[in-house]
Motif scaffolding. Structure first.
Motif, PDB file in Angstrom:
ATOM      1  N   GLU A  75      -8.729   6.461   4.080  1.00  0.00           N
ATOM      2  CA  GLU A  75      -7.763   5.368   4.204  1.00  0.00           C
ATOM      3  C   GLU A  75      -6.341   5.901   4.308  1.00  0.00           C
ATOM      4  O   GLU A  75      -5.537   5.418   5.122  1.00  0.00           O
ATOM      5  CB  GLU A  75      -7.889   4.427   3.004  1.00  0.00           C
ATOM      6  CG  GLU A  75      -6.950   3.238   3.086  1.00  0.00           C
ATOM      7  CD  GLU A  75      -7.063   2.322   1.876  1.00  0.00           C
ATOM      8  OE1 GLU A  75      -6.659   1.160   1.976  1.00  0.00           O
ATOM      9  OE2 GLU A  75      -7.548   2.788   0.821  1.00  0.00           O
ATOM     10  N   ALA A  76      -6.022   6.921   3.503  1.00  0.00           N
ATOM     11  CA  ALA A  76      -4.669   7.482   3.527  1.00  0.00           C
ATOM     12  C   ALA A  76      -4.335   8.094   4.882  1.00  0.00           C
ATOM     13  O   ALA A  76      -3.222   7.923   5.405  1.00  0.00           O
ATOM     14  CB  ALA A  76      -4.527   8.523   2.415  1.00  0.00           C
ATOM     15  N   VAL A  77      -5.278   8.818   5.454  1.00  0.00           N
ATOM     16  CA  VAL A  77      -5.053   9.463   6.749  1.00  0.00           C
ATOM     17  C   VAL A  77      -4.764   8.410   7.819  1.00  0.00           C
ATOM     18  O   VAL A  77      -3.830   8.550   8.627  1.00  0.00           O
ATOM     19  CB  VAL A  77      -6.271  10.322   7.143  1.00  0.00           C
ATOM     20  CG1 VAL A  77      -6.193  10.732   8.605  1.00  0.00           C
ATOM     21  CG2 VAL A  77      -6.356  11.548   6.255  1.00  0.00           C
ATOM     22  N   LYS A 135       7.770  10.750   4.981  1.00  0.00           N
ATOM     23  CA  LYS A 135       7.634  12.160   5.354  1.00  0.00           C
ATOM     24  C   LYS A 135       6.998  12.962   4.216  1.00  0.00           C
ATOM     25  O   LYS A 135       6.100  13.798   4.456  1.00  0.00           O
ATOM     26  CB  LYS A 135       9.002  12.736   5.696  1.00  0.00           C
ATOM     27  CG  LYS A 135       8.956  14.208   6.107  1.00  0.00           C
ATOM     28  CD  LYS A 135      10.349  14.729   6.417  1.00  0.00           C
ATOM     29  CE  LYS A 135      10.306  16.213   6.776  1.00  0.00           C
ATOM     30  NZ  LYS A 135      11.679  16.762   7.030  1.00  0.00           N
ATOM     31  N   ALA A 136       7.393  12.684   2.984  1.00  0.00           N
ATOM     32  CA  ALA A 136       6.839  13.408   1.831  1.00  0.00           C
ATOM     33  C   ALA A 136       5.358  13.086   1.666  1.00  0.00           C
ATOM     34  O   ALA A 136       4.540  13.972   1.384  1.00  0.00           O
ATOM     35  CB  ALA A 136       7.620  13.051   0.570  1.00  0.00           C
ATOM     36  N   ARG A 137       4.995  11.825   1.836  1.00  0.00           N
ATOM     37  CA  ARG A 137       3.592  11.447   1.690  1.00  0.00           C
ATOM     38  C   ARG A 137       2.729  12.099   2.764  1.00  0.00           C
ATOM     39  O   ARG A 137       1.616  12.557   2.495  1.00  0.00           O
ATOM     40  CB  ARG A 137       3.442   9.920   1.730  1.00  0.00           C
ATOM     41  CG  ARG A 137       4.048   9.201   0.532  1.00  0.00           C
ATOM     42  CD  ARG A 137       3.490   7.809   0.354  1.00  0.00           C
ATOM     43  NE  ARG A 137       3.785   6.929   1.472  1.00  0.00           N
ATOM     44  CZ  ARG A 137       4.841   6.115   1.550  1.00  0.00           C
ATOM     45  NH1 ARG A 137       5.743   6.121   0.571  1.00  0.00           N
ATOM     46  NH2 ARG A 137       5.015   5.317   2.587  1.00  0.00           N
ATOM     47  N   ARG A 138       3.251  12.147   3.985  1.00  0.00           N
ATOM     48  CA  ARG A 138       2.489  12.783   5.066  1.00  0.00           C
ATOM     49  C   ARG A 138       2.318  14.274   4.816  1.00  0.00           C
ATOM     50  O   ARG A 138       1.255  14.839   5.113  1.00  0.00           O
ATOM     51  CB  ARG A 138       3.200  12.544   6.397  1.00  0.00           C
ATOM     52  CG  ARG A 138       3.089  11.115   6.896  1.00  0.00           C
ATOM     53  CD  ARG A 138       4.012  10.871   8.062  1.00  0.00           C
ATOM     54  NE  ARG A 138       3.966   9.466   8.489  1.00  0.00           N
ATOM     55  CZ  ARG A 138       4.949   8.870   9.149  1.00  0.00           C
ATOM     56  NH1 ARG A 138       6.052   9.540   9.463  1.00  0.00           N
ATOM     57  NH2 ARG A 138       4.831   7.603   9.499  1.00  0.00           N
ATOM     58  N   GLU A 139       3.337  14.893   4.290  1.00  0.00           N
ATOM     59  CA  GLU A 139       3.208  16.318   3.969  1.00  0.00           C
ATOM     60  C   GLU A 139       2.159  16.520   2.881  1.00  0.00           C
ATOM     61  O   GLU A 139       1.357  17.455   2.949  1.00  0.00           O
ATOM     62  CB  GLU A 139       4.547  16.893   3.520  1.00  0.00           C
ATOM     63  CG  GLU A 139       4.472  18.401   3.250  1.00  0.00           C
ATOM     64  CD  GLU A 139       5.818  19.017   2.888  1.00  0.00           C
ATOM     65  OE1 GLU A 139       5.804  20.172   2.411  1.00  0.00           O
ATOM     66  OE2 GLU A 139       6.854  18.353   3.070  1.00  0.00           O
ATOM     67  N   ALA A 140       2.140  15.631   1.889  1.00  0.00           N
ATOM     68  CA  ALA A 140       1.147  15.740   0.820  1.00  0.00           C
ATOM     69  C   ALA A 140      -0.265  15.574   1.380  1.00  0.00           C
ATOM     70  O   ALA A 140      -1.198  16.307   0.994  1.00  0.00           O
ATOM     71  CB  ALA A 140       1.412  14.689  -0.252  1.00  0.00           C
ATOM     72  N   TYR A 158       0.815  -1.210   0.000  1.00  0.00           N
ATOM     73  CA  TYR A 158       0.000   0.000   0.000  1.00  0.00           C
ATOM     74  C   TYR A 158       0.846   1.256   0.000  1.00  0.00           C
ATOM     75  O   TYR A 158       1.801   1.382   0.766  1.00  0.00           O
ATOM     76  CB  TYR A 158      -0.924   0.037   1.212  1.00  0.00           C
ATOM     77  CG  TYR A 158      -1.706   1.338   1.325  1.00  0.00           C
ATOM     78  CD1 TYR A 158      -2.844   1.550   0.548  1.00  0.00           C
ATOM     79  CD2 TYR A 158      -1.271   2.351   2.183  1.00  0.00           C
ATOM     80  CE1 TYR A 158      -3.550   2.737   0.631  1.00  0.00           C
ATOM     81  CE2 TYR A 158      -1.980   3.546   2.281  1.00  0.00           C
ATOM     82  CZ  TYR A 158      -3.113   3.740   1.495  1.00  0.00           C
ATOM     83  OH  TYR A 158      -3.809   4.923   1.572  1.00  0.00           O
ATOM     84  N   VAL A 159       0.510   2.196  -0.886  1.00  0.00           N
ATOM     85  CA  VAL A 159       0.885   3.605  -0.744  1.00  0.00           C
ATOM     86  C   VAL A 159      -0.369   4.400  -1.111  1.00  0.00           C
ATOM     87  O   VAL A 159      -1.165   3.972  -1.948  1.00  0.00           O
ATOM     88  CB  VAL A 159       2.072   4.035  -1.644  1.00  0.00           C
ATOM     89  CG1 VAL A 159       3.358   3.336  -1.250  1.00  0.00           C
ATOM     90  CG2 VAL A 159       1.748   3.830  -3.115  1.00  0.00           C
ATOM     91  N   PRO A 160      -0.585   5.551  -0.482  1.00  0.00           N
ATOM     92  CA  PRO A 160      -1.762   6.355  -0.830  1.00  0.00           C
ATOM     93  C   PRO A 160      -1.703   6.776  -2.304  1.00  0.00           C
ATOM     94  O   PRO A 160      -0.622   6.885  -2.898  1.00  0.00           O
ATOM     95  CB  PRO A 160      -1.657   7.557   0.098  1.00  0.00           C
ATOM     96  CG  PRO A 160      -0.720   7.151   1.179  1.00  0.00           C
ATOM     97  CD  PRO A 160       0.225   6.170   0.573  1.00  0.00           C
ATOM     98  N   THR A 192       0.650  12.167  -3.072  1.00  0.00           N
ATOM     99  CA  THR A 192       0.492  11.251  -1.931  1.00  0.00           C
ATOM    100  C   THR A 192       1.083   9.876  -2.214  1.00  0.00           C
ATOM    101  O   THR A 192       1.177   9.058  -1.291  1.00  0.00           O
ATOM    102  CB  THR A 192      -0.990  11.089  -1.562  1.00  0.00           C
ATOM    103  OG1 THR A 192      -1.709  10.535  -2.674  1.00  0.00           O
ATOM    104  CG2 THR A 192      -1.601  12.412  -1.146  1.00  0.00           C
ATOM    105  N   CYS A 193       1.452   9.582  -3.464  1.00  0.00           N
ATOM    106  CA  CYS A 193       1.973   8.256  -3.807  1.00  0.00           C
ATOM    107  C   CYS A 193       3.493   8.249  -3.933  1.00  0.00           C
ATOM    108  O   CYS A 193       4.058   7.354  -4.567  1.00  0.00           O
ATOM    109  CB  CYS A 193       1.345   7.756  -5.103  1.00  0.00           C
ATOM    110  SG  CYS A 193       1.826   8.703  -6.571  1.00  0.00           S
ATOM    111  N   LEU A 194       4.168   9.225  -3.351  1.00  0.00           N
ATOM    112  CA  LEU A 194       5.618   9.333  -3.516  1.00  0.00           C
ATOM    113  C   LEU A 194       6.352   8.154  -2.887  1.00  0.00           C
ATOM    114  O   LEU A 194       6.065   7.746  -1.758  1.00  0.00           O
ATOM    115  CB  LEU A 194       6.116  10.638  -2.899  1.00  0.00           C
ATOM    116  CG  LEU A 194       5.677  11.933  -3.613  1.00  0.00           C
ATOM    117  CD1 LEU A 194       6.238  13.143  -2.889  1.00  0.00           C
ATOM    118  CD2 LEU A 194       6.106  11.928  -5.073  1.00  0.00           C
ATOM    119  N   VAL A 195       7.269   7.603  -3.633  1.00  0.00           N
ATOM    120  CA  VAL A 195       8.152   6.530  -3.175  1.00  0.00           C
ATOM    121  C   VAL A 195       9.554   6.830  -3.683  1.00  0.00           C
ATOM    122  O   VAL A 195       9.757   7.693  -4.552  1.00  0.00           O
ATOM    123  CB  VAL A 195       7.696   5.148  -3.700  1.00  0.00           C
ATOM    124  CG1 VAL A 195       6.325   4.786  -3.148  1.00  0.00           C
ATOM    125  CG2 VAL A 195       7.683   5.116  -5.228  1.00  0.00           C
TER     126      VAL A 195
END
Length: 978
Positions: A118-120, A88-93, A38-40, A56-59
């Motif tokens: 779901e992402a939150v 950290k990047a995904r949470r910032e997004a 899973y990634v958002p 939100t899908c940054l990897v």
């Protein structure tokens, strides 16, 4: 080692330190989802293209932050999803999004499968700094937009601009804060929005919501708005840490699964065959949810498929059997009604013979029900007098294809239309008659650069978008195409290699010799330059598909026009390859299937001819003696009543009075027939004349299969129990058969399909287990598989060769000096056909309350007609109707257009049509009706409300994509990747 499904070619990659295998063409997000990692991906929708708008899908990919949604996998790629930098990047997004969207999930009607929710939770973002927005909620007739909750992901814009290609909505990135706008800033209900609902489907949050969902989905969403607002304010005070609230909302979300039923079904309207889930709570329809895996439509819908289902709960529904008692009906039990039907049928059969009875099938019946109806007629009663309403619209196309290639159906699928280099549309208002296919054609042109040519007497949206628009005189389409065919031959623009698979070239060439450019121009009014240009476009294209509809098939030469379309495809080698073929767009949801499964007077199921070996096979299986004599078509049955040859009619789900040509004559026949049984969902104009009315159910209240225009067989499932004492058609037909002495014992439609598969070669591989969920099969189906694309190696003829069928067209006109105007008819976007179902949906009725007489500017000047004037229309056959005028440049010259939708049966357009039929197919020439018009009175009211979308189309804004670069330029949305 991770386990993945792989194709013939695999791509080795490394995911979070483990070896894995990706498939060619996959994105990183595709690979992650398939592997269960899973990634958002809040802005990503499986049915759309990647938008790159939310981050939100940054990897990490090879040590750099990348968007998983749009990064394609490559050999040796190293993917890390759980590095601190990526998390950290995904949470910032996600935090950025929460600045746009206030979380009150337990009070939100969309808290079931919400991707932001779901992402939150999964990324553990439990802090929010929401910024209030100065915009109010906007409500249209079917859905609402709440700018305060909009996260500016752009999904709705992409859906509208580049998938539905209605080009109504866009994001104004220059506003502060930005928001989605309709047209140039119009309210939804006063814009050019056609309410297809695709934007609502793809919205990941509650910014766009179906009105049916509001206050219904959650355990706490029913409360008054003022109470809800107070609670939302209280929730907002917990912004510092709302982890406990998210836990509660997660539990509440899961609990909703117990109260909301999600059922896969297939649309009951046109022949596209859109499939989707219907969300219900009891008998309440909350919403229609198409799925990316829906084979015909993906995430697309039209206004009827998305919002046109309220008719199932109409107060007008028939609930119990009714028996005529003088001038009225009385309620009866099923036992009494079935007993009466059986007794009267027996009496009439014994007195006049089995061929004195006729059976008419509905094109909204399931395949299984159609099979049982023709089995009742043939095996129990003993007649081949069984037909369906494809006789009114589709038979000419079927005849044209039988003549040339052997199968009277689409030669490919909608995917072939989408991938064509050139799409030629003849006599078909695609965007209103088959809106989802219209969207796919518009997308092919806008995104892929396909060319479109339109041949039509009426200037509709597809004509406006076409690269070439040819407007012939009514009824001369065959001559236009014959001229094009001759020019292709003269220029040697034929596929000689392909013609080795075709016979009859010399005979065909001789038949079109007289169709010179000068002659065709003289009889059709089409400039020779346009004829040449169409031939050039066909020659230059690598793949060509032809679409046509009732603008061809409801002319007296409909079979000939359909034939010449197929001839051109044969001449140029445009069969049997992807992106090519013939596509007669089937009008009703199961008009194809009802014919496929045997409701035709001269064919047994699967188009098996009435030949001795075939008849013997069915006699052995059915343990009955079958008639060898072909039966009557519907117009012949009506004529047979008036001639005293037909004494009983059993009409299932068909409002024959309204849809047959020459309504007054049809009504007279049905009033005079000895015994009339009508089986239907509503008290139609035909049912009002019946001796017995049997209450049936719509598709949401039963199970079965349909066949769409592609030959695609799809299952639909029961979403709710039948209303009152109504029953599925197949159950009622079985009751009648057994009352007549049969011994049928079907307990589920799957058993009927199994019987069909045993007896019918083209369905031999069909079973319900293969059609589970969104799975489908395109016939012919054998045990080895189905056949989406026909004629790859051979044609469906005894010798495997196609035939170039000679043309025998001659110009004709039924007009005289008094009736000098040609009447054209057709469907409109908001309603299906006469409106039996859609006329009972409030929003559709409000947007399109009544039919109109669309007159050309030339006629409006001659008769001093203005919008809203009351017009009398009289036909040569003696019928007349009254309707208000709509002056338009969609029609020209001596032509008027009247929709098939009838808010008042007395003013239905078929009161005007004559009884002449196409000799090859038996289809009435609805569009060859000569009329006269007279202005009765002047009125200031237009027949369409001023907020109808047709008045706003010039306010649309076309763009490709969501203009995400403008978003990135704003400080608050700067990209989080290098």
């Amino acid at each position: 080692m991770l386990k993945y499904q792989s194709t013939n070619v695999s791509i080795p990659v490394k995911l979070n330190g483990r070896e894995g295998v990706a498939n060619p063409g996959e994105t990183v997000l595709d690979f992650l989802r398939r592997s269960g990692t899973y990634v958002p991906h809040v802005c990503y929708s499986e049915g759309l293209v990647p938008l790159n708008s939310c981050d939100t899908c940054l990897v990490e990919v090879n040590g750099k932050l990348r968007r998983a949604c749009s990064t394609e996998v490559s050999e040796g790629m190293v993917i890390v999803t759980e590095s601190e930098r990526a998390k950290k990047a995904r949470r910032e997004a996600i935090s950025r999004i929460l600045g746009l969207h206030k979380l009150y999930c337990t009070l939100c009607d969309n808290n079931l499968g919400c991707q932001l929710h779901e992402a939150v939770i999964r990324e553990k973002v439990y802090h929010q700094s929401y910024r209030e927005k100065p915009y109010s909620v906007d409500a249209g007739p079917f859905y609402v937009y709440d700018p305060a909750q909009c996260i500016l992901c752009g999904r709705c814009v992409e859906a509208c601009q580049d998938f539905a290609v209605n080009e109504v909505i866009w994001i104004d990135w220059d506003l502060d804060p930005p928001r989605v706008v309709w047209d140039n800033g119009n309210p939804i209900g006063n814009s050019s929005c056609v309410n297809c609902g695709t934007c609502v489907t793809v919205c990941p949050v509650n910014a766009l919501m179906e009105k049916g969902m509001l206050g219904e989905a959650g355990f706490f969403t029913w409360m008054r708005d003022d109470v809800k607002r107070k609670l939302i304010e209280d929730v907002g005070k917990t912004e510092d840490n709302f982890s406990l609230l998210m836990l509660v909302s997660e539990l509440e979300s899961k609990a909703r699964e117990t109260r909301i039923k999600r059922t896969k079904t297939v649309c009951t309207y046109c022949g596209v065959g859109c499939s989707f889930e219907v969300w219900t709570k009891g008998r309440k329809i909350l919403k229609i949810e198409p799925r990316p895996e829906s084979p015909a439509n993906g995430v697309l819908t039209c206004v009827k498929g998305k919002f046109g289902w309220d008719f199932v709960n109409s107060e007008d529904r028939l609930r119990v059997p009714l028996i005529r008692d003088g001038d009225k009906f009385r309620e009866a039990t099923w036992e009494e009604a079935i007993s009466l039907v059986a007794r009267k049928m027996k009496e009439i059969k014994e007195k006049y013979g089995p061929d004195s009875l006729g059976f008419v099938a509905s094109d909204k019946m399931s395949n299984e029900e159609a099979y049982l109806l023709q089995k009742l007629a043939r095996a129990v009663v003993g007649t081949n007098n069984v037909d369906n309403s494809s006789r009114y619209c589709q038979s000419p196309a079927t005849v044209g294809l039988w003549r040339t290639v052997g199968i009277g159906a689409d030669s490919g699928t909608i995917k072939d239309i989408e991938s064509s280099d050139l799409i030629v549309i003849v006599g078909h208002n695609t965007t209103e008659s088959h809106p989802v296919v219209g969207s796919k054609v518009k997308r092919a042109k806008k995104i892929r650069g396909a060319k479109i040519a339109v041949v039509d007497v009426r200037k509709h949206e597809m004509a406006e978008r076409a690269d070439l628009f040819i407007r012939p005189k009514p009824g001369t389409d065959a001559a236009v195409l014959a001229g094009v065919a001759k020019y292709l031959i003269d220029m040697d623009w034929v596929d000689h290699k392909f013609l080795e698979r075709v016979k009859g070239f010399n005979e065909f060439k001789k038949s079109v010799e007289g169709f010179t450019l000068d002659y065709v121009e003289s009889v059709t009014g089409v400039p020779r330059e346009q004829l040449v240009r169409l031939a050039e476009m066909i020659h230059e294209a690598k793949s060509v598909s032809f679409l046509w509809g009732m603008g061809v098939t409801q002319h007296l030469g409909g079979a000939d026009t359909s034939t010449i379309i197929s001839d051109i495809l044969l001449l140029t080698g445009n069969y049997g390859r992807p992106g090519t073929g013939a596509f007669p767009m089937r009008g009703h949801n199961n008009v194809q299937g009802v014919s496929d499964f045997g409701c035709l007077p001269n064919y047994l199921p699967g188009y098996q001819k009435l030949e001795e070996n075939v008849i013997s096979k069915f006699e052995d299986a059915w343990r009955a003696k079958l008639s060898r004599r072909p039966g009557l078509q519907i117009p012949e049955m009506i004529e047979g009543v008036l001639e005293g040859k037909i004494h009983a009619l059993f009409i299932v789900g068909e409002d024959t009075v309204m849809v047959d040509c020459g309504t007054p004559l049809t009504k007279k026949a049905l009033e005079s027939v000895n015994f009339l049984v009508v089986q239907d969902v509503f008290m139609t104009e035909t049912a009002k004349l019946a001796d017995v009315i049997l209450p049936a159910v719509p598709s949401l209240e039963k199970e079965g299969t349909f066949v769409n225009t592609e030959r695609r067989i799809q299952r639909f499932y029961k979403a709710m129990e039948p209303l009152g004492d109504a029953k599925p058609d197949w159950e009622i037909i079985q009751m009648i058969a057994n009352a007549l002495g049969a011994d049928w014992s079907y307990s589920h439609p799957s058993q009927i399909m199994d019987e069909v598969a045993r007896l019918t070669p083209v369905f031999s591989g069909v079973s319900y287990s293969k059609l589970e969920g969104f799975n489908s099969l395109v016939w012919p189906v054998t045990e080895e598989g189905d056949t989406p694309l026909l004629y790859v190696n051979s044609f469906a003829t005894p010798d495997g060769k196609a035939t170039l069928y000679p043309l025998s067209w001659r110009p004709s006109s039924l007009r005289d000096q008094t009736h000098a105007i040609t009447l054209n008819t057709g469907r409109v976007l908001e309603h299906f056909h006469g409106g039996t179902m859609t006329g009972r949906v409030e929003g559709l009725r409000r947007k399109f309350p009544e039919p109109f007489v669309e007159v050309s500017k030339e006629l409006s000047e001659r008769y001093s007609i203005k919008d809203g004037d009351l017009i009398l229309v009289k036909s040569k056959s003696g019928g007349e109707i009254k309707a208000r005028a709509l002056v338009s440049d969609s029609v020209t010259g001596e032509e008027v257009f009247i929709p098939l939708f009838a808010s008042d049966p007395r003013n239905a357009v078929n009161n005007l049509t004559g009884t002449e039929v196409d000799k090859a197919s038996g289809t009435p020439g609805y569009k060859d009706t000569p009329v006269m018009i007279e202005k009765l009175s002047q009125s200031g009211d237009r027949p369409l409300p001023r907020d109808n979308w047709r008045y706003h189309v010039k306010e649309r804004r076309s763009q490709v994509g969501i203009e995400v670069e403008k978003k990135w330029k704003r400080t608050e949305f700067r990209p989080l990747i290098e």
